[in-house]
Design a protein around this motif. Structure first.
Motif, short mmCIF file in Angstrom:
data_model
loop_
_atom_site.label_atom_id
_atom_site.label_comp_id
_atom_site.label_asym_id
_atom_site.label_seq_id
_atom_site.Cartn_x
_atom_site.Cartn_y
_atom_site.Cartn_z
N ASP A 84 -1.22 -4.85 7.04
CA ASP A 84 -1.61 -3.67 7.83
C ASP A 84 -2.20 -2.55 6.99
OD1 ASP A 84 -0.75 -4.73 10.32
OD2 ASP A 84 1.33 -4.26 9.80
N TRP A 85 -2.22 -2.71 5.68
CA TRP A 85 -2.75 -1.66 4.81
C TRP A 85 -4.28 -1.69 4.79
CZ3 TRP A 85 -0.23 2.30 2.73
CH2 TRP A 85 1.15 2.21 2.53
N THR A 86 -4.92 -0.70 5.42
CA THR A 86 -6.37 -0.55 5.30
C THR A 86 -6.69 0.11 3.98
OG1 THR A 86 -6.40 1.65 6.30
CG2 THR A 86 -6.57 -0.26 7.80
N LEU A 87 -7.95 0.10 3.61
CA LEU A 87 -8.37 0.77 2.38
C LEU A 87 -8.00 2.25 2.41
CD1 LEU A 87 -11.69 0.30 0.47
CD2 LEU A 87 -10.89 2.60 0.96
N GLU A 88 -8.26 2.93 3.52
CA GLU A 88 -8.02 4.36 3.59
C GLU A 88 -6.53 4.69 3.58
OE1 GLU A 88 -10.15 6.50 2.98
OE2 GLU A 88 -11.98 5.34 3.23
N LEU A 89 -5.70 3.86 4.20
CA LEU A 89 -4.26 4.10 4.15
C LEU A 89 -3.73 3.90 2.73
CD1 LEU A 89 -3.00 2.50 7.50
CD2 LEU A 89 -3.21 4.94 6.94
N GLN A 90 -4.24 2.90 2.03
CA GLN A 90 -3.83 2.70 0.64
C GLN A 90 -4.26 3.88 -0.23
OE1 GLN A 90 -3.96 -1.40 -1.08
NE2 GLN A 90 -5.21 -1.86 0.72
N TRP A 91 -5.47 4.38 0.02
CA TRP A 91 -5.94 5.51 -0.78
C TRP A 91 -5.12 6.76 -0.48
CZ3 TRP A 91 -7.74 6.06 -5.18
CH2 TRP A 91 -8.31 7.26 -5.61
N ALA A 92 -4.74 6.96 0.75
CA ALA A 92 -3.90 8.11 1.11
C ALA A 92 -2.56 8.02 0.38
CB ALA A 92 -3.68 8.16 2.62
N PHE A 93 -2.00 6.81 0.30
CA PHE A 93 -0.73 6.65 -0.42
C PHE A 93 -0.93 6.97 -1.90
CE2 PHE A 93 2.69 4.66 -2.67
CZ PHE A 93 3.78 4.79 -1.82
N TYR A 94 -2.00 6.47 -2.48
CA TYR A 94 -2.28 6.74 -3.90
C TYR A 94 -2.36 8.24 -4.17
CZ TYR A 94 -4.86 6.91 -8.31
OH TYR A 94 -5.26 7.19 -9.59
N GLN A 95 -3.08 8.96 -3.31
CA GLN A 95 -3.26 10.40 -3.51
C GLN A 95 -1.92 11.13 -3.43
OE1 GLN A 95 -5.94 11.23 -4.95
NE2 GLN A 95 -7.39 12.06 -3.47
N GLY A 96 -1.05 10.70 -2.53
CA GLY A 96 0.25 11.35 -2.43
C GLY A 96 1.19 10.97 -3.54
N PHE A 97 1.10 9.75 -4.04
CA PHE A 97 2.04 9.25 -5.04
C PHE A 97 1.73 9.77 -6.44
CE2 PHE A 97 3.86 5.92 -7.82
CZ PHE A 97 5.16 5.89 -7.32
N CYS A 98 0.47 10.04 -6.72
CA CYS A 98 0.08 10.44 -8.07
C CYS A 98 0.43 11.90 -8.33
CB CYS A 98 -1.40 10.23 -8.27
SG CYS A 98 -1.84 8.49 -8.37
N SER A 99 0.66 12.22 -9.58
CA SER A 99 0.94 13.58 -10.01
C SER A 99 0.30 13.80 -11.37
CB SER A 99 2.45 13.82 -10.09
OG SER A 99 3.01 13.05 -11.15
N ALA A 100 0.39 15.03 -11.86
CA ALA A 100 -0.19 15.34 -13.17
C ALA A 100 0.45 14.53 -14.28
CB ALA A 100 -0.06 16.83 -13.46
N LYS A 101 1.72 14.15 -14.09
CA LYS A 101 2.43 13.38 -15.11
C LYS A 101 2.30 11.88 -14.90
CE LYS A 101 5.94 16.96 -15.89
NZ LYS A 101 7.39 17.27 -15.83
N LYS A 102 1.78 11.47 -13.75
CA LYS A 102 1.70 10.04 -13.42
C LYS A 102 0.47 9.80 -12.57
CE LYS A 102 4.67 8.53 -10.42
NZ LYS A 102 3.74 9.03 -9.49
N LEU A 103 -0.58 9.25 -13.19
CA LEU A 103 -1.86 9.08 -12.51
C LEU A 103 -2.08 7.66 -11.99
CD1 LEU A 103 -4.10 11.23 -14.86
CD2 LEU A 103 -3.38 11.77 -12.53
#
Length: 430
Positions: free
Chosen positions: A64-83
């Motif tokens: 069920d993971w579309t490209l855009e849903l995966q990208w949204a997760f990536y954007q939320g999960f990443c931080s300055a200390k963890k890219l």
């Protein structure tokens, strides 16, 4: 249980055991509960919550993971200390696309979040060259970095004036990406980025709370560089010029001052009424350099004004243009790329909103934040340095490119918002 936490989706979620919770634990990780609306924002919000648990690595699983849903997760999960730390799923094309996005966004975020001590103007220019060369095919990239007094020899008065107060010289990067193999090929587009590696405000000095995050003031340079890199990874076959205007805006006995008048290469004279309105001064040189290339499309990007943030908040980037068909095209592409962008008004008569008795224009009004319509007046200033009618020119004021503190959707620091839109606009150029 696997070593890596798995993240799955439950579509059309209904209240059950976990009530209105956005996610719940399952055997090997967590399941996100999605309803029909605001799915991407929900996924990004859950990713922030999961990241706050201290997890370093997750794997997205399920069909069920579309490209855009995966990208949204990536954007939320990443931080300055963890890219990184997100394992993508799907077919090879989807995973390749996501990995390309992650590569370009990670570079931009890392360089924006870097300390101003590490990132001198010349260093920024060189790192941009190195990144593009690491992606582009051999012999498709040439570059020149002008610095210090060399800028004056080439007529780039604004960039030199802003940067001369620092012991580390200002620099202009002029990079030519030419995949055609023809040295006489026309330049299809030019990208211009504001690269102020630290902005004290100069003699119009910022308060500490406003200065604390000014390492981000080179976000425009990072954005256009990453946008070009993404386009190259996705098969860009047109010649493009990249111009970065890099400087530190500091106070010293050699710094430029209020009341100074700069005479630009195109003859425009500018009185300095605010040394903290420096971004437009360096971009003016960059836009003239872009115009000299003959490019039919010119895009500049900058963390230019607090006024844009006041108007739109930190979720939307502001777009300005005198070319309305081009602006509408860019807005449509921004929507396709899921980057919130809003057009603010710009007319030729806005060029007269910052009058000067000593020069053709002032660089700002003598009022806090540049006074009413500050973002518009900045855009109007820039419009003096492209062709007369502004055809083919877009200006992005990157209100959404950086968050000074974390919120429910973003970690503190750079977001990369604007990279996808500019890259898509670049690739759409005929």
């Amino acid at each position: 249980m696997t070593d890596i936490i798995e993240i799955s989706l439950q579509l059309d979620a209904v209240e059950a055991k976990w009530g209105k919770a956005l996610f719940s634990p399952v055997a090997n990780g967590f399941q996100i509960h999605l309803t029909a609306t605001e799915q991407q924002r929900t996924v990004q919000k859950v990713a922030r919550s999961i990241e706050s648990m201290g997890l370093r690595q997750v794997q997205l699983v399920g069909s069920d993971w579309t490209l855009e849903l995966q990208w949204a997760f990536y954007q939320g999960f990443c931080s300055a200390k963890k890219l990184g730390g997100v394992g993508f799923t799907g077919d090879s094309n989807t995973k390749q696309h996501l990995e390309q996005l992650a590569k370009c966004f990670s570079w931009a975020k890392k360089i924006v979040n870097d300390t101003p001590e590490n990132l001198a103007p010349v260093t920024l220019a060189q790192q941009a060259v190195d990144f593009i060369q690491s992606i582009a095919a051999k012999d498709t990239v040439t570059s020149q970095i002008l610095q210090g007094e060399q800028l004056l020899a080439h007529g780039w008065q604004g960039l030199h004036a802003v940067g001369r107060g620092s012991s580390r010289p200002p620099a202009m990067l002029i990079l030519d990406f030419n995949p055609t193999g023809d040295n006489n090929a026309e330049t299809a587009a030019a990208l211009v980025g504001k690269g102020i590696t630290f902005d004290s405000g100069g003699y119009s000095i910022k308060a500490s709370e406003g200065m604390a995050t000014m390492k981000c003031d080179m976000g425009g340079a990072a954005t256009v560089t990453a946008a070009l890199a993404l386009a190259i990874l996705q098969g860009l076959n047109k010649r493009v010029r990249l111009v970065l205007c890099c400087a530190e805006n500091l106070i010293s006995g050699n710094a430029y001052k209020l009341g100074d008048v700069i005479t630009y290469k195109n003859g425009t004279t500018v009185e300095i009424l605010n040394t903290d309105a420096e971004g437009r001064l360096v971009l003016a040189d960059g836009l003239m350099c872009a115009t000299e290339s003959g490019a039919k499309l010119i895009i500049d990007a900058a963390t230019l004004t607090g006024a844009a943030i006041m108007a739109l908040g930190s979720e939307y980037n502001a777009l300005f243009s005198l070319d309305q068909p081009l602006a509408q095209k860019a807005l449509a592409l921004a929507e396709q790329q899921h980057e919130l962008t809003w057009q603010l008004p710009l007319q030729k008569w806005h060029q007269q909103q910052c009058p000067s008795p000593y020069a053709d224009t002032a660089n700002s009004r003598a009022a806090k934040g540049g006074g009413a319509g500050g973002a518009i007046n900045a855009a109007a200033f820039l419009s003096r340095f492209v062709n007369e009618d502004g055809k083919g020119w877009l200006h992005f004021d990157l209100a959404a490119a950086f968050n000074s503190s974390a919120n429910g959707y973003w970690a503190a620091g750079a977001t990369g918002m604007g990279i996808r839109t500019i890259s898509a606009t670049l690739q759409s150029q005929d």
